[in-house]
Motif scaffolding. Structure first.
Motif, short mmCIF file in Angstrom:
data_model
loop_
_atom_site.label_atom_id
_atom_site.label_comp_id
_atom_site.label_asym_id
_atom_site.label_seq_id
_atom_site.Cartn_x
_atom_site.Cartn_y
_atom_site.Cartn_z
N ASN A 119 5.75 -4.84 23.34
CA ASN A 119 6.86 -5.84 23.78
C ASN A 119 5.90 -6.91 24.79
O ASN A 119 6.30 -8.31 24.69
CB ASN A 119 7.62 -5.26 24.95
CG ASN A 119 8.81 -4.40 24.17
OD1 ASN A 119 9.00 -4.72 23.03
ND2 ASN A 119 9.51 -3.20 25.05
N ARG A 121 3.03 -8.05 23.91
CA ARG A 121 2.22 -8.67 22.81
C ARG A 121 3.39 -9.76 22.42
O ARG A 121 3.02 -11.19 22.24
CB ARG A 121 1.77 -7.77 21.56
CG ARG A 121 1.13 -8.89 20.83
CD ARG A 121 0.54 -8.09 19.58
NE ARG A 121 -0.56 -7.32 19.84
CZ ARG A 121 -1.03 -6.13 19.34
NH1 ARG A 121 -0.65 -5.84 18.10
NH2 ARG A 121 -2.23 -5.40 19.56
N GLN A 122 4.35 -9.39 22.17
CA GLN A 122 5.54 -10.35 21.52
C GLN A 122 5.87 -11.45 22.87
O GLN A 122 6.06 -12.51 22.41
CB GLN A 122 6.86 -9.52 21.20
CG GLN A 122 6.49 -8.83 19.84
CD GLN A 122 7.63 -7.76 19.59
OE1 GLN A 122 8.48 -7.71 20.28
NE2 GLN A 122 7.76 -7.39 18.27
N GLN A 125 3.25 -13.94 22.89
CA GLN A 125 3.60 -14.71 21.77
C GLN A 125 4.47 -15.86 21.87
O GLN A 125 4.50 -17.09 21.54
CB GLN A 125 3.69 -13.98 20.53
CG GLN A 125 2.61 -13.31 19.86
CD GLN A 125 2.96 -12.27 18.65
OE1 GLN A 125 3.77 -12.11 18.37
NE2 GLN A 125 1.82 -11.88 18.08
#
Length: 176
Positions: A119, A121-122, A125
């Motif tokens: 979560n 990392r997303q 991004q």
């Protein structure tokens, strides 16, 4: 990590991201502050002693001078077949080892940690995508406004009457 160490009677813990030599430390907790955790030496030892990280008890392999532990539990953190990193829980040689029955519970905690890392990392991004132009990779208008506001606030907070803030725009015709 502190709660996990306290509940499962471990003196130290590490959360590492990446795998092998490319891993870096995300978090560390050490209950015995007079003892340092040398994570790079510990990782190197694990790589030479095991084909895959597992639960290690001091009596299962000869004592090694690079690790003064009675047990090392390594929980691998995964994302759809790709290793994100590992959670290591350690007990020092003068303490009882981690209970074997706790391995399943700690694996569940590792799975939850993996989900949270995915979560994060997303989220990173999405923030990057919202602040950059897809075609050029340069900062977009939203990023410019945010940076300008931050710099204006900094100027008001730290600037004095002799300090000047400058802003330059460059317009490239037919850039895209």
């Amino acid at each position: 990590l502190r709660l996990i160490c306290a509940h499962f009677n471990t003196q130290a813990g590490l959360v590492l991201l990446g795998s092998g030599a490319a891993s870096h430390e995300l978090a560390q907790y050490n209950q015995a502050e007079e003892r340092s955790i040398e994570s790079s030496r510990l990782i190197a030892w694990l790589q030479t002693q095991h084909n895959h990280p597992t639960l290690y008890y001091g009596d299962a392999a000869p004592k090694h001078p690079t690790h003064p532990y009675s047990s090392i539990l390594v929980i691998q953190l995964w994302d759809t077949g790709q290793q994100l990193g590992a959670m290591l829980l350690l007990t020092y040689a003068d303490s009882p080892p981690i209970a074997k029955g706790d391995k399943e519970i700690l694996q569940f905690i590792g799975n939850q940690l993996s989900s949270q890392l995915i979560n994060l990392r997303q989220r990173d991004q999405l923030i990057t995508m919202s602040n950059t132009d897809v075609l050029t990779g340069l900062c977009n208008r939203h990023s410019l406004q945010h940076t300008l506001l931050t710099e204006l606030e900094r100027q008001m907070r730290y600037g004095d009457s002799n300090t000047t803030l400058a802003l330059a725009f460059i317009d490239l015709d037919n850039f895209k």
